[in-house]
Design a protein around this motif. Structure first.
Motif, mmCIF file in Angstrom:
data_model
loop_
_atom_site.group_PDB
_atom_site.id
_atom_site.type_symbol
_atom_site.label_atom_id
_atom_site.label_comp_id
_atom_site.label_asym_id
_atom_site.label_seq_id
_atom_site.Cartn_x
_atom_site.Cartn_y
_atom_site.Cartn_z
ATOM 1 N N SER A 228 0.847 -1.194 0.000
ATOM 2 C CA SER A 228 0.000 0.000 0.000
ATOM 3 C C SER A 228 0.874 1.233 0.000
ATOM 4 O O SER A 228 1.754 1.373 0.846
ATOM 5 N N PHE A 247 -0.541 5.911 9.743
ATOM 6 C CA PHE A 247 -0.307 5.572 8.333
ATOM 7 C C PHE A 247 -1.642 5.658 7.604
ATOM 8 O O PHE A 247 -2.645 5.107 8.063
ATOM 9 N N THR A 248 -1.636 6.341 6.478
ATOM 10 C CA THR A 248 -2.855 6.459 5.692
ATOM 11 C C THR A 248 -2.558 6.322 4.205
ATOM 12 O O THR A 248 -1.509 6.745 3.732
ATOM 13 N N THR A 249 -3.500 5.704 3.508
ATOM 14 C CA THR A 249 -3.372 5.646 2.044
ATOM 15 C C THR A 249 -4.096 6.831 1.418
ATOM 16 O O THR A 249 -4.070 6.993 0.211
ATOM 17 N N LEU A 329 -4.602 -2.688 13.994
ATOM 18 C CA LEU A 329 -3.573 -3.703 14.244
ATOM 19 C C LEU A 329 -2.264 -3.022 14.599
ATOM 20 O O LEU A 329 -1.889 -2.028 13.977
ATOM 21 N N TYR A 332 0.615 -3.401 11.641
ATOM 22 C CA TYR A 332 0.470 -2.867 10.280
ATOM 23 C C TYR A 332 0.629 -1.360 10.348
ATOM 24 O O TYR A 332 0.118 -0.711 11.270
ATOM 25 N N VAL A 337 -4.334 5.107 13.414
ATOM 26 C CA VAL A 337 -5.113 5.457 12.224
ATOM 27 C C VAL A 337 -5.744 6.816 12.411
ATOM 28 O O VAL A 337 -6.185 7.152 13.516
ATOM 29 N N HIS A 343 -15.298 9.110 4.371
ATOM 30 C CA HIS A 343 -14.714 8.451 3.201
ATOM 31 C C HIS A 343 -14.183 7.048 3.472
ATOM 32 O O HIS A 343 -13.462 6.485 2.659
ATOM 33 N N ARG A 346 -15.587 1.854 7.522
ATOM 34 C CA ARG A 346 -15.323 1.399 8.888
ATOM 35 C C ARG A 346 -15.300 2.597 9.850
ATOM 36 O O ARG A 346 -15.885 2.562 10.929
ATOM 37 N N ARG A 412 1.481 -5.565 4.022
ATOM 38 C CA ARG A 412 0.706 -6.398 4.942
ATOM 39 C C ARG A 412 1.564 -7.531 5.493
ATOM 40 O O ARG A 412 1.317 -8.045 6.580
HETATM 41 C C1 ANZ Z 1 -7.325 7.590 6.462
HETATM 42 C C2 ANZ Z 1 -8.263 7.068 5.456
HETATM 43 C C3 ANZ Z 1 -9.251 7.741 4.799
HETATM 44 C C4 ANZ Z 1 -8.035 5.736 5.205
HETATM 45 C C5 ANZ Z 1 -10.029 7.054 3.879
HETATM 46 C C6 ANZ Z 1 -8.765 5.007 4.319
HETATM 47 C C7 ANZ Z 1 -9.776 5.680 3.656
HETATM 48 P P1 ANZ Z 1 -4.680 -0.588 3.114
HETATM 49 O O1 ANZ Z 1 -5.218 -0.097 1.811
HETATM 50 O O2 ANZ Z 1 -5.114 -1.961 3.450
HETATM 51 O O3 ANZ Z 1 -3.200 -0.384 3.240
HETATM 52 N N1 ANZ Z 1 -5.083 1.710 8.553
HETATM 53 C C8 ANZ Z 1 -3.800 2.098 8.610
HETATM 54 N N2 ANZ Z 1 -3.102 1.404 9.537
HETATM 55 C C9 ANZ Z 1 -3.980 0.545 10.084
HETATM 56 C C10 ANZ Z 1 -3.852 -0.439 11.101
HETATM 57 N N3 ANZ Z 1 -2.695 -0.638 11.745
HETATM 58 N N4 ANZ Z 1 -4.942 -1.171 11.421
HETATM 59 C C11 ANZ Z 1 -6.118 -0.938 10.787
HETATM 60 N N5 ANZ Z 1 -6.278 -0.028 9.815
HETATM 61 C C12 ANZ Z 1 -5.232 0.729 9.466
HETATM 62 O O4 ANZ Z 1 -5.368 0.316 4.249
HETATM 63 C C13 ANZ Z 1 -4.782 1.504 4.655
HETATM 64 C C14 ANZ Z 1 -5.825 2.258 5.435
HETATM 65 O O5 ANZ Z 1 -6.234 1.465 6.540
HETATM 66 C C15 ANZ Z 1 -5.271 3.540 5.984
HETATM 67 O O6 ANZ Z 1 -5.767 4.678 5.289
HETATM 68 C C16 ANZ Z 1 -5.941 3.641 7.342
HETATM 69 O O7 ANZ Z 1 -7.161 4.329 7.085
HETATM 70 C C17 ANZ Z 1 -6.185 2.216 7.722
HETATM 71 F F1 ANZ Z 1 -10.984 7.704 3.237
HETATM 72 O O8 ANZ Z 1 -6.367 6.525 6.643
HETATM 73 B B1 ANZ Z 1 -6.850 5.280 6.035
#
Ligand code: ANZ
Ligand code: ZN
Length: 846
Positions: A228, A247-249, A329, A332, A337, A343, A346, A412
C-alpha cells in the motif's frame, strides 16, 4: 490368438524391470539439458489417498514425457515428516513420534511404489532425519549472522489447553482449531525471520512468473504481501510532549479526520493510560480475541475514548479525540489510524456509534475508477478544488516541507514467526546463557538432536519438561546454560527440500554448483492450499540462501500447476449416517444400501474426505482395475487444475478401453512384422499417415502444456480410427505398425505398464522407458481440408470446405450448387472461371 489383459502380472513385471535397471535414476552431474519435475512432497499420515494418485500421476506423465524427449529428468520423492499429528499419535498410543512416522513412511513408500512412478528413489529423504535437519540448524545460524533472524517479544495466539502458540490460520472464530479453547493474546519471546526485508523483491519477482504460474496464485501472493502506498503523518498530543504517527493511504482526506484510533498494543497507550481502569478493562476484553485478519473483519468494531486529544496538523485550532479501537492492528503501518468517517466505511460506522463528526472533504466521490466525473476536494483550505491525485501530491509536499510527514509504502506481510512449542520439529540451535545472552550453538555440536527418551504425559512441550535435554553449557563462557526448547515451524523443512533432492553430500547441505545447475524446478505440482504460505516461504528461503551465498537463484519454481481436488458423491442411510461407496448398490439409477436394501440418500459430489466416507482407496482401485486404469482415469476428461469427479462408471469405462487397446494389438499383430518396409502411399493410406503425424504433433503440444485430458481425447480418436478400419489388408503393414506404435508410445506417459507390455509384444527389445519420443513428420502435417472463397465478379458470395487437392472442375461444380452463388449468377452469363489454387474461385461474367 487373443490373450487376456492380466494387469496385475503386467504391472508388477514392469515395476520390477524399471527398478532393477534403475532407469529413473538421475546422474549427479551439471546437466545442460535438465528438466526438474517435482510434486509437493507428502506428509506421512500413513496412507496414500486418491488425491496423491492424481498429483503424482500428473507429475509422472510430465517426467516420462520429458525423459522420452531426451532431457535429463530429475523426479524425486520424499517425506515432509515433522508435524503435529505424530505428536498427537504419540500422546494417544504411547509411541515415539519417530517410530510412528517411520512406520507410516514405510507403508506409504510401499503403496507409492505400486503406482509405477518414474521416481529416482535413491534421493528419498525424510525431513525428520538428523541428516536433513542438521543443515536447517546451520542455515538458522547463518541467517542469524546475516541479520535475517531475530528474537522479538510480541503478542501471539496462545492456546491455553494445547499450551502452544497458534498461527493465525489455526485460530477459528477466536478458538483453537483443535482444542476449541478461547485463544488468548500472550506476549512472548519468539524467533522471527525477516521475510519483510524481501517484501518488495518477492512482489517484483511475481512479474517474472506471470506466464508460468496460475494467475490466481499470483494474485493471492500479491494480496498477501499487500503493498500500500500512502503517507505517515504526525499528530501532536494536546498538553503532552509526544506525537502519534498514523499511516494512511488517503493523505488528501486529512481535513476530514475527526478522531484518531490506536491499537491497544500501541506503546503510547501504556505511557498515557496505565492507571486508567476503564482503558485497562477495555484492553483486557480485546486481548481475549484472535488477531487474525479474518476474525477482526467479522468482529464488531468497538473502541474507547481516552482523555487525550490530538491537534490537527493542518489546523491547530482543531482538537481531535484519541480512541483505542479493536480494529487497529499494531503490526500494520504504525498501529495508529486517522479516522475519516465520510470516506471510509469502517470509520463511518465507528463515528456513528460514538457520535463523532462526519465531515465530507471530497465532492462526487465514486467507486468507479473510470467514471468521467472526478471527485474534487472541498472543505480543505490547502487543496480545495483539486482532484484526488493532485491533492495527494500537494499534501505530501506540504507534509514533507513542514516536517509533519512523508510518503511511504506499507506491506501487509509480517515477519515469519518460526518458533513452535513442540517436540516433533527441528530444534532451534541456540543457547540462553545468563551471562552472554542468546548464543548460537557451535558448528561442531550440530546436529542438536531430539531425545529418544521422551514422555508426553504432561501438557506442553516435552523438550521443556525433559529432565536433562535442555541443560547444557554456554558455547562462549562454558558456564551452565539452557538450550532453546522451541522447534522450527514445519514450513521451514518444505522451504528447501527441493535443493536437497538435487544434491545430498554427507558433509554439507548440498553442492552449490549442482543446485545452481538444476534449479529452478521446471514443473512444480501441488494443491492450491499452498498458494500462499508454502510457496511464499520457499521463495523467501531461496532468496535468504542466496544472500548467505548458497545459491545464485532467487525463484525456486519456474512453472507451477495447482491441481484440482478429487470429488465423489456422498451417501447417507435413512438415519443420516455416512456410507462408503462400496456399501451402496445401484438399481435402475436408484441407490440402496447393500446390506439392508433400504434406499440411500445420494448427495452431490464433494471433496473426498474420510469424515464423509466418500472415498475410494488406491488399493481397492488397484485390485479391481489396475494402476494404469487409475492413472488414466484421474487425468482423463478434466483439465488438471479443475476438480475431478470420481465415479465407478468412469473408471470402468477406462478399464474397458484398456482392454480394447490390448485386443487391438492382438488383432493387428498378424498383419505387421518388424521389418516391413513402406512404399508409396495411396490416397487412403496417405490419409491415415497424416492422421498419425497430426496426432503426434497435437499430443506433443498438449503434453507440453499440461493439457492431458485433451491429449487423451486425441489419442482415443486415432485409436478409434485404427480399430474401425474395415480391412487391414488394404494398408501397407508398415503403416499399420506405425499407427499402433504411435498410439502406444504417446499413451506411455499415462499408462506405462500396459504400453511397455504391448511394445514388447510388438517385438521391441528396448523398453519404452528408454525409447525416444516420436517426432511428427512435417510433410504430413498439412491439413487435407482447406477453405476456398467463392467469388462472383470479385465479390465474396460463399466459402467451401474442400480437399486441398481438389481440381478446378469439381470445385466449380460444387460452387454452382450453392444458394448464394446461384442467386448471384441469376442474371449473369458466365464468361470465365479463375481458380487461384487453395484460395479463391472467381466466376466472372456479365
Ligand atoms: C485515512 C483514510 C481515509 C483511510 C479514507 C482510508 C480511507 P490498506 O489499503 O489496506 O493499506 N489503517 C492504517 N493502519 C492501520 C492499522 N494498523 N490497522 C487498521 N487499519 C489501518 O489500508 C490503509 C488504510 O487502513 C489507511 O488509510 C488507514 O485508514 C487504515 F478515506 O487513513 B486510512
Ligand atoms: Zn555464556
Amino acid at each position: 490368438m487373443s490373450s487376456p489383459y492380466i494387469f496385475k502380472k503386467i504391472e508388477s513385471k514392469w515395476q520390477q524391470f524399471w527398478d532393477a535397471k534403475q532407469i529413473f535414476k538421475t546422474a549427479d552431474i551439471v546437466s545442460h539439458n535438465k528438466y526438474y519435475v517435482l510434486e509437493m512432497f507428502p506428509y506421512p499420515s500413513g496412507h496414500i489417498h486418491m488425491g496423491h494418485v492424481r498429483n503424482y500421476t500428473l507429475g509422472d506423465i510430465c517426467a516420462r514425457f520429458k525423459r522420452a524427449q531426451g532431457y535429463d529428468v530429475l523426479h524425486p520423492m520424499g517425506w515432509d515428516a515433522f508435524g503435529l499429528p505424530a505428536e498427537n499419535a504419540a500422546r494417544a498410543h504411547n509411541v515415539h513420534p519417530k517410530t510412528w512416522t517411520q512406520e507410516n513412511i514405510a507403508a506409504m513408500r510401499d503403496e507409492l511404489k505400486h503406482l509405477g512412478l518414474s521416481l529416482d528413489w535413491s534421493r528419498e529423504l525424510a525431513t525428520c532425519d538428523p541428516s536433513y535437519y542438521r543443515y536447517e540448524q546451520q542455515f538458522i545460524i547463518d541467517f542469524f549472522k546475516a541479520g535475517l533472524l531475530y528474537r522479538k517479544e510480541s503478542f501471539v495466539n496462545w492456546d491455553p489447553i494445547e499450551n502452544t502458540v497458534l498461527a493465525n490460520e489455526q485460530v477459528v472464530n477466536g478458538r483453537g482449531w483443535r482444542s476449541d479453547a478461547l485463544v488468548e493474546q500472550r506476549k512472548m519471546n519468539q524467533w522471527y525471520l525477516r521475510i519483510t526485508d524481501f517484501a518488495k523483491d518477492l512482489l517484483d519477482g511475481l512479474d517474472t512468473l506471470k506466464d508460468t504460474w496460475p494467475e490466481k496464485v499470483i494474485t493471492m501472493q500479491r494480496n498477501w504481501i499487500g503493498r500500500s502506498q500512502g503517507a505517515k503523518i504526525k499528530f501532536n498530543i494536546y498538553g503532552v510532549d509526544d506525537q502519534i504517527e498514523v499511516f494512511t493511504t488517503r493523505p488528501e482526506t486529512i481535513y476530514g479526520c475527526s478522531f484518531l484510533a490506536l491499537s491497544i498494543h500501541h506503546p503510547i497507550v501504556n505511557q498515557l493510560c496505565q492507571h486508567d481502569e476503564k482503558i485497562q478493562q477495555f484492553i483486557q476484553t480485546c486481548s481475549v480475541a484472535s488477531s487474525a485478519q479474518a476474525d477482526l473483519d467479522k468482529a464488531e468494531k468497538i473502541g474507547i475514548c481516552t482523555n487525550y486529544m490530538a491537534i490537527h496538523p493542518l489546523d491547530p485550532s482543531r482538537k481531535i479525540p484519541i480512541y483505542l479501537a479493536n480494529f487497529v492492528l499494531m503490526d500494520y503501518g504504525t498501529g495508529a489510524v486517522m479516522g475519516v468517517p465520510a470516506h471510509d466505511s469502517r470509520d463511518f460506522d465507528f463515528a456513528q456509534k460514538y457520535s463523532l463528526p462526519i465531515l465530507s472533504v471530497i465532492d462526487n466521490e465514486t467507486d468507479q475508477p473510470d467514471d468521467k466525473i472526478e471527485g474534487k476536494l472541498i472543505n480543505s483550505p490547502l487543496i480545495n478544488g483539486l482532484t484526488i491525485a493532485q491533492a495527494q501530491e500537494k499534501i505530501i509536499a506540504y507534509l514533507v516541507a513542514n516536517n509533519i510527514g512523508q510518503q511511504t509504502v506499507s506491506y501487509r506481510l509480517k515477519d515469519w514467526g518460526i518458533s513452535r512449542q513442540r517436540f516433533w520439529g527441528c530444534p532451534i540451535p541456540f543457547i540462553h546463557c545468563p551471562t552472554c545472552g542468546v548464543v548460537p550453538e557451535k558448528p561442531e555440536n550440530l546436529p542438536i538432536q531430539l531425545p529418544d527418551d521422551v514422555s508426553f504425559d504432561q501438557p506442553g512441550n516435552p523438550l521443556d519438561s525433559h529432565p536433562t535435554w535442555k541443560h547444557t553449557s554456554c558455547p562462549m563462557c562454558d558456564q551452565p546454560a539452557l538450550r532453546e526448547t522451541d522447534t522450527l515451524d514445519t514450513f521451514f523443512e518444505s522451504s528447501w527440500y527441493f535443493m536437497r533432492f538435487i544434491s545430498q553430500p554427507d558433509h554439507q547441505a548440498f553442492d552449490s554448483a549442482l543446485v545452481d545447475a538444476w534449479l529452478s524446478v521446471d514443473k512444480y505440482i501441488g494443491g492450491i492450499e499452498h498458494a500462499v504460505m508454502h510457496l511464499l516461504y520457499a521463495r523467501f528461503f531461496t532468496r535468504a540462501l542466496n544472500k548467505c551465498g548458497y545459491t545464485t537463484h532467487l525463484e525456486p519454481f519456474k512453472s507451477l500447476v495447482t491441481q484440482g481436488m478429487l470429488c465423489h458423491q456422498t451417501y447417507q442411510d435413512q438415519t443420516g449416517q455416512w456410507l462408503y461407496p462400496e456399501q451402496v448398490i445401484f438399481r435402475e439409477n436408484q441407490a440402496f444400501e447393500d446390506k439392508t436394501g433400504l434406499p440411500v440418500i445420494v448427495g452431490r459430489s464433494i471433496k473426498m474426505s474420510k469424515s464423509k466416507h466418500n472415498v475410494v482407496t488406491p488399493q481397492s482401485i488397484r485390485d479391481s482395475y489396475g494402476v494404469d486404469a487409475a492413472r488414466l482415469f484421474v487425468v482423463s476428461d478434466t483439465p488438471p487444475e479443475r476438480d475431478f469427479d470420481w465415479s465407478e462408471a468412469g473408471v470402468q469405462g477406462i478399464w474397458k478401453f484398456l482392454n480394447r487397446l490390448w485386443r487391438l494389438c492382438d488383432t493387428v499383430l498378424p498383419h505387421i512384422n518388424l521389418n516391413c518396409q513402406g512404399g508409396r502411399y495411396n490416397d487412403v493410406e496417405l490419409k491415415l499417415k497424416r492422421q498419425i503425424h497430426q496426432t503426434i504433433n497435437l499430443v506433443t503440444n498438449d503434453l507440453e502444456q499440461f493439457g492431458y485430458n485433451q491429449a487423451i481425447a486425441r489419442l482415443r480418436t486415432l485409436f478409434n480410427v485404427l480399430e474401425g478400419l474395415s480391412s487391414l489388408e488394404s494398408y501397407q503393414p508398415s503403416l499399420i505398425r506405425e499407427c499402433i506404435q504411435t498410439i502406444i508410445q504417446l499413451f506411455n506417459p499415462m499408462i506405462p505398464h500396459i504400453c511397455e507390455e504391448l511394445w514388447e509384444k510388438l517385438g521391441h527389445t528396448i523398453s519404452l522407458a528408454q525409447t525416444s519420443w516420436p517426432i511428427a513428420d512435417a510433410n504430413y502435417l498439412v491439413n487435407d481440408d482447406i477453405t476456398v472463397a467463392i467469388q462472383v465478379n470479385g465479390k465474396l458470395r460463399a466459402t467451401l470446405q474442400v480437399n486441398r487437392d481438389i481440381d478446378q472442375d469439381t470445385l466449380h461444380h460444387l460452387a454452382l450448387n450453392l444458394e448464394n452463388v446461384k442467386r448471384a449468377l441469376d442474371a449473369i452469363t458466365i464468361r470465365r472461371v479463375v481458380y487461384i489454387p487453395q484460395k479463391v474461385l472467381n466466376i466472372v461474367g456479365h
